[in-house]
Design a protein around this motif. Sequence first.
Motif, mmCIF file in Angstrom:
data_model
loop_
_atom_site.group_PDB
_atom_site.id
_atom_site.type_symbol
_atom_site.label_atom_id
_atom_site.label_comp_id
_atom_site.label_asym_id
_atom_site.label_seq_id
_atom_site.Cartn_x
_atom_site.Cartn_y
_atom_site.Cartn_z
ATOM 1 N N ARG A 27 82.346 27.350 44.102
ATOM 2 C CA ARG A 27 83.664 26.773 43.862
ATOM 3 C C ARG A 27 83.500 25.249 43.858
ATOM 4 O O ARG A 27 83.773 24.591 44.863
ATOM 5 C CB ARG A 27 84.640 27.221 44.952
ATOM 6 C CG ARG A 27 86.042 26.670 44.831
ATOM 7 C CD ARG A 27 86.854 27.241 43.715
ATOM 8 N NE ARG A 27 87.568 28.433 44.149
ATOM 9 C CZ ARG A 27 88.509 29.005 43.423
ATOM 10 N NH1 ARG A 27 88.846 28.511 42.259
ATOM 11 N NH2 ARG A 27 89.103 30.092 43.851
ATOM 12 N N GLU A 54 87.574 20.783 42.040
ATOM 13 C CA GLU A 54 88.315 20.672 40.782
ATOM 14 C C GLU A 54 88.927 19.276 40.684
ATOM 15 O O GLU A 54 89.175 18.626 41.694
ATOM 16 C CB GLU A 54 89.349 21.802 40.675
ATOM 17 C CG GLU A 54 90.284 21.928 41.851
ATOM 18 C CD GLU A 54 91.619 21.283 41.560
ATOM 19 O OE1 GLU A 54 91.870 20.894 40.426
ATOM 20 O OE2 GLU A 54 92.394 21.162 42.498
ATOM 21 N N GLY A 62 87.712 22.603 46.772
ATOM 22 C CA GLY A 62 86.440 23.244 46.474
ATOM 23 C C GLY A 62 85.389 22.900 47.504
ATOM 24 O O GLY A 62 85.681 22.347 48.565
#
Length: 175
Positions: free
Chosen positions: A150, A153, A159
């Motif tokens: 992840r 972002e 993340g």
Amino acid sequence: MSRVAKKPIPLPKGVELTVAENGITVKGPKGSLSMPALPDVSVRIENGQVLVTPADEADDKFAGTARALLANLIKGVSEGYERKLELVGVGYRASMAGKALNLSLGFSHPVVFEAPNGITLETPSQTEILIKGTDKQRVGEVAAKIRSFRPPEPYKGKGVRYAGEKITLKEAKKA
């Protein structure tokens, strides 16, 4: 000759370096690492220091690389390497279950990551992951693999990120 290759590598106490025809082995308190011998480079030990010299002064393309790789091996077996990751986001958590790292990253399922041999994972808090090992490249690979589950972002910064990593946030759309 390369400026990097000219600098000698100090050999700490308790670290033993063995040079053979097929490669170089370094043993220390944290373990043992080896690397294949690079062409056209000679390695010798003088006065507790490791010196890397090219076999031919005109052709020194591997000397700086060999010295940097050797310095990484010596630091790895004496001190070790460590990489820290941070989880940013509501509900993002990390926990250890044996050698497996359980990550809750906003998916419908938990992400389970098994630590490879030679790497130790720790979770000092629910939002921090410490990756430790003797091999600099493997520590970096594992950190990048965990981050890839992840990545941060660009709108809210949520993340998995490296400690100290600065995320440049984008502006939201304006109506």
